[in-house]
Design a protein around this motif. Sequence first.
Motif, PDB file in Angstrom:
ATOM      1  N   THR A   1      35.679  31.480   5.659  1.00 21.38           N
ATOM      2  CA  THR A   1      35.957  31.298   4.226  1.00 21.38           C
ATOM      3  C   THR A   1      34.668  31.306   3.417  1.00 21.38           C
ATOM      4  OG1 THR A   1      37.815  29.934   4.937  1.00 21.38           O
ATOM      5  CG2 THR A   1      37.311  29.930   2.602  1.00 21.38           C
TER       6      THR A   1
ATOM      7  N   LEU B   1      34.036  21.217  -7.404  1.00 24.85           N
ATOM      8  CA  LEU B   1      34.043  21.232  -5.936  1.00 24.85           C
ATOM      9  C   LEU B   1      35.460  21.103  -5.396  1.00 24.85           C
ATOM     10  CD1 LEU B   1      31.021  19.145  -4.666  1.00 24.85           C
ATOM     11  CD2 LEU B   1      31.413  21.611  -4.601  1.00 24.85           C
TER      12      LEU B   1
ATOM     13  N   LEU C   1      10.268   6.824 -24.948  1.00 30.52           N
ATOM     14  CA  LEU C   1      10.481   6.252 -26.287  1.00 30.52           C
ATOM     15  C   LEU C   1      11.674   6.896 -26.988  1.00 30.52           C
ATOM     16  CD1 LEU C   1       6.825   5.928 -27.559  1.00 30.52           C
ATOM     17  CD2 LEU C   1       8.340   4.134 -26.730  1.00 30.52           C
TER      18      LEU C   1
ATOM     19  N   ARG D   1       7.989  15.674 -30.558  1.00 27.23           N
ATOM     20  CA  ARG D   1       9.098  14.974 -29.916  1.00 27.23           C
ATOM     21  C   ARG D   1       8.543  13.712 -29.282  1.00 27.23           C
ATOM     22  NH1 ARG D   1      13.912  16.813 -29.414  1.00 27.23           N
ATOM     23  NH2 ARG D   1      15.099  15.210 -28.348  1.00 27.23           N
ATOM     24  N   PRO D   2       9.214  12.594 -29.416  1.00 27.66           N
ATOM     25  CA  PRO D   2       8.688  11.383 -28.790  1.00 27.66           C
ATOM     26  C   PRO D   2       8.685  11.539 -27.275  1.00 27.66           C
ATOM     27  CG  PRO D   2      10.889  11.007 -29.677  1.00 27.66           C
ATOM     28  CD  PRO D   2      10.482  12.372 -30.110  1.00 27.66           C
ATOM     29  N   PRO D   3       7.732  10.900 -26.612  1.00 35.06           N
ATOM     30  CA  PRO D   3       7.742  10.944 -25.149  1.00 35.06           C
ATOM     31  C   PRO D   3       9.066  10.403 -24.634  1.00 35.06           C
ATOM     32  CG  PRO D   3       5.830   9.740 -25.971  1.00 35.06           C
ATOM     33  CD  PRO D   3       6.686  10.041 -27.148  1.00 35.06           C
ATOM     34  N   ILE D   4       9.344  10.796 -23.421  1.00 39.12           N
ATOM     35  CA  ILE D   4      10.662  10.516 -22.858  1.00 39.12           C
ATOM     36  C   ILE D   4      11.025   9.032 -22.888  1.00 39.12           C
ATOM     37  CG2 ILE D   4      10.992  10.060 -20.385  1.00 39.12           C
ATOM     38  CD1 ILE D   4      11.850  12.918 -20.130  1.00 39.12           C
TER      39      ILE D   4
ATOM     40  N   HIS E   1      15.149   7.746 -28.510  1.00 39.83           N
ATOM     41  CA  HIS E   1      16.067   6.830 -29.175  1.00 39.83           C
ATOM     42  C   HIS E   1      17.205   6.430 -28.256  1.00 39.83           C
ATOM     43  CE1 HIS E   1      14.796   8.076 -33.445  1.00 39.83           C
ATOM     44  NE2 HIS E   1      13.800   7.720 -32.671  1.00 39.83           N
TER      45      HIS E   1
ATOM     46  N   PHE F   1      16.728  19.420 -20.509  1.00 40.54           N
ATOM     47  CA  PHE F   1      16.935  18.021 -20.906  1.00 40.54           C
ATOM     48  C   PHE F   1      15.747  17.503 -21.705  1.00 40.54           C
ATOM     49  CE2 PHE F   1      20.514  18.068 -18.136  1.00 40.54           C
ATOM     50  CZ  PHE F   1      21.325  17.050 -18.592  1.00 40.54           C
TER      51      PHE F   1
ATOM     52  N   MET G   1       6.428   6.671 -34.266  1.00 36.76           N
ATOM     53  CA  MET G   1       7.063   7.966 -33.985  1.00 36.76           C
ATOM     54  C   MET G   1       8.112   8.285 -35.044  1.00 36.76           C
ATOM     55  SD  MET G   1       5.948   9.646 -31.543  1.00 36.76           S
ATOM     56  CE  MET G   1       4.629   9.098 -30.476  1.00 36.76           C
ATOM     57  N   ASP G   2       8.097   9.502 -35.483  1.00 40.43           N
ATOM     58  CA  ASP G   2       9.136   9.922 -36.412  1.00 40.43           C
ATOM     59  C   ASP G   2      10.428  10.144 -35.640  1.00 40.43           C
ATOM     60  OD1 ASP G   2       6.758  11.961 -38.112  1.00 40.43           O
ATOM     61  OD2 ASP G   2       7.478   9.954 -38.599  1.00 40.43           O
TER      62      ASP G   2
ATOM     63  N   ALA H   1      10.993  20.828 -35.984  1.00 37.25           N
ATOM     64  CA  ALA H   1      10.097  20.853 -37.136  1.00 37.25           C
ATOM     65  C   ALA H   1       8.710  20.381 -36.732  1.00 37.25           C
ATOM     66  CB  ALA H   1      10.657  19.971 -38.232  1.00 37.25           C
ATOM     67  N   GLY H   2       7.759  20.577 -37.671  1.00 37.91           N
ATOM     68  CA  GLY H   2       6.426  20.022 -37.467  1.00 37.91           C
ATOM     69  C   GLY H   2       5.478  21.014 -36.850  1.00 37.91           C
TER      70      GLY H   2
ATOM     71  N   MET I   1       5.603  16.893 -36.479  1.00 38.40           N
ATOM     72  CA  MET I   1       6.246  15.757 -35.813  1.00 38.40           C
ATOM     73  C   MET I   1       6.614  16.160 -34.398  1.00 38.40           C
ATOM     74  SD  MET I   1       9.857  14.320 -37.137  1.00 38.40           S
ATOM     75  CE  MET I   1      10.344  15.935 -37.721  1.00 38.40           C
TER      76      MET I   1
ATOM     77  N   ARG J   1      22.535  11.381 -23.399  1.00 40.08           N
ATOM     78  CA  ARG J   1      22.120  11.936 -22.114  1.00 40.08           C
ATOM     79  C   ARG J   1      22.948  11.345 -20.978  1.00 40.08           C
ATOM     80  NH1 ARG J   1      16.297  14.264 -22.968  1.00 40.08           N
ATOM     81  NH2 ARG J   1      16.960  14.441 -25.113  1.00 40.08           N
TER      82      ARG J   1
ATOM     83  N   LEU K   1      41.083  26.174  -3.940  1.00 35.59           N
ATOM     84  CA  LEU K   1      41.155  27.638  -3.920  1.00 35.59           C
ATOM     85  C   LEU K   1      40.962  28.174  -2.505  1.00 35.59           C
ATOM     86  CD1 LEU K   1      39.169  28.544  -7.163  1.00 35.59           C
ATOM     87  CD2 LEU K   1      41.593  28.952  -6.718  1.00 35.59           C
ATOM     88  N   SER K   2      40.081  27.500  -1.739  1.00 34.77           N
ATOM     89  CA  SER K   2      39.825  27.959  -0.367  1.00 34.77           C
ATOM     90  C   SER K   2      41.064  27.832   0.503  1.00 34.77           C
ATOM     91  CB  SER K   2      38.683  27.149   0.268  1.00 34.77           C
ATOM     92  OG  SER K   2      37.492  27.350  -0.458  1.00 34.77           O
TER      93      SER K   2
ATOM     94  N   TRP L   1      33.747  33.848   0.157  1.00 37.68           N
ATOM     95  CA  TRP L   1      33.199  33.410  -1.138  1.00 37.68           C
ATOM     96  C   TRP L   1      31.863  34.099  -1.390  1.00 37.68           C
ATOM     97  CZ3 TRP L   1      34.962  30.160  -5.014  1.00 37.68           C
ATOM     98  CH2 TRP L   1      36.076  29.352  -4.720  1.00 37.68           C
TER      99      TRP L   1
ATOM    100  N   LEU M   1      26.290  12.806 -21.049  1.00 37.74           N
ATOM    101  CA  LEU M   1      26.247  14.180 -20.574  1.00 37.74           C
ATOM    102  C   LEU M   1      26.118  14.224 -19.055  1.00 37.74           C
ATOM    103  CD1 LEU M   1      26.091  17.013 -22.070  1.00 37.74           C
ATOM    104  CD2 LEU M   1      23.808  17.055 -21.078  1.00 37.74           C
TER     105      LEU M   1
ATOM    106  N   CYS N   1      37.210  24.301  -5.893  1.00 35.99           N
ATOM    107  CA  CYS N   1      36.814  25.324  -4.912  1.00 35.99           C
ATOM    108  C   CYS N   1      37.545  25.116  -3.597  1.00 35.99           C
ATOM    109  CB  CYS N   1      35.309  25.278  -4.682  1.00 35.99           C
ATOM    110  SG  CYS N   1      34.378  26.059  -6.001  1.00 35.99           S
ATOM    111  N   ASP N   2      37.673  23.827  -3.191  1.00 40.03           N
ATOM    112  CA  ASP N   2      38.348  23.558  -1.923  1.00 40.03           C
ATOM    113  C   ASP N   2      39.836  23.883  -2.011  1.00 40.03           C
ATOM    114  OD1 ASP N   2      36.069  22.939  -0.666  1.00 40.03           O
ATOM    115  OD2 ASP N   2      36.291  20.768  -0.758  1.00 40.03           O
TER     116      ASP N   2
END
Lengths: 269, 308
Positions: free
Chosen positions: B121, A32, A8, A3-6, A10, B255, B1-2, B275-276, A1, A17, A38-39, B125, A20, A35-36
């Motif tokens: 600075t 960022l 398709l 992986r489905p193409p991007i 789910h 990704f 598609m599975d 799997a597969g 099996m 995604r 801290l700077s 860093w 994320l 960091c500023d």
Amino acid sequence: MKRPPIHLMHARDRERRHLLRGAVAAAGAAALAGCDRLSNNESFVETLKQAQHLSRAVQSVVAPRPAMAQEFSPKDIAPVFRSNGTLNPRDADYRALQAANFADYRLAVGGLVEKPGEWSLDELRAMPSRTQITRHDCVEGWSCIGKWTGVPLAHILGRVRPLAGARFVLFRCFDSMGDPSPSAPDSHYYESIDLEEATHVQTILAYELNDRPLPVSNGAPLRCRVERQLGYKQAKYVRAIELVPAFGQIRGGKGGYWEDEGYEWYGGI
Amino acid sequence: MDPAPAPASASSIERRFYRHRLPVRVMHWINVACLAILLMSGLGIFNAHPALYWGRDSTFAQPWVVLWAKRTPNGPVGRTRIGSTEFDTTGVLGLSKADGVLTARAFPAWATIPGPQSLATARHWHFFFAWIFVVNGLCYLLWTIFSRHLVRDLVPTRDELARIGRSFVDHLLFRHAAGEAAKRYNVLQSLTYLVVIFVLLPLVVLAGLAMSPRVDSVLTGWVELLGGRQSARTLHFLAAFGLLAFVLVHVFEVFVAGVWNEMRSMITGWYVLPAGTASRPMAASVAMPDEESGAHAPTAAVPKEVQP
């Protein structure tokens, strides 16, 4: 099996995604901002700055005291030597000397020395000299190759004989970085190097650039060349030299004009 | 598609595979932090003189790359020139908003550390994290050699090299290894890692060191091997962008290959083998993990034959 193409994938996957990506973007923005913050945190930056001691220690092992900066051939000399920082001091005492073509200039060398001295340009020119074609590396990132002639600082130090407690050579310069009027806070350029760097063969007080008297924009009448360090260490418009045990009590306490503005005292990196 | 198998299903537990050992995981994440900080503080340093040259010193009239802001009758614009081609890069390069105000700066505030322009600075860093980066890199190099990670996992076999064309096609079609094949780095992946480890990283460090005037005096004149100090600065910049390109592709592949599985494996070490039957030829015979190897057993702390 497989992986489905991007396209398709789910919906749930896409949603994850999406989430994320949002999380990564938010984390990035937060990092960022962090960091500023801290700077702007003095003790954090002070910690970062400690790396220069490690760099300096390692560099003085791999490139010990006598290690020489590269010298070039006349064909490598840049057509125009770039000038940076002060290009024409506005200070009245400098202007007066300049008007007389530095005939009244005297380099004063004192501080922790046995025999303080004062020398005119002609007297400096009569001393042993060294000519070197070297590369000037600015902290900003550019480089320029020029031919310098001057008296080795080691020779001057030999004349004044530093006392046992002297550890640094301090250069006092004519040019004020801020308001040059005497009532304004002292903003004269100054720099310092240690005795090891000061007595290096290539450390000279240059009065000539490319076979001509040092131009005003490059530090006339006298500038220091410290070839294994960055440009800001190479004081222009040198008025006086002082041997000191430490520089913590002088001006901003960091050993130089740009050092007081946050740059490293060790300019070998 | 599975549909993709649910991560918690019994079958996926059976297919669990200890993929990244602890030292690799720790060094990987140290590297992530260092690379991000070094790249961004490096751009901050670059902003102090946003031009690149080739040779011993700066030929100020002919940089091969230069970023600047230009006044025009319609207001300032950001310009970028590479070679003899000039681009309008207003908003990103040359001219961009910093704290809401259009500012003349080579790289934008969101790409530099610190955001507000400060050469001093940015250098602090950069040089602090350069040390961590180099020490981490040396630890990785030693570990990868002495643990045999290098010869066993990173150096592709003759067979794998022979099928490099196939690997190309797989990548273009976003086909990813499954089963046994997913235990090994694919050939393009391992070659990329080798280029990063043995070409880009040494180059970025060496070219960085070449910019230090004191280090230049180690063996007087060694910087000529890189074409001179300004060439070294250029190479440092190019190598850094090579690393950035690697990171972008690397993250993209994470990704595409399954971000949860990949992230888990780089955090906990455990990876669930898809799997597969894999499309990769090397996995043609075995689709499921070998029952004997024990490598997939979730209870095995560190299997005797640990794979990448």
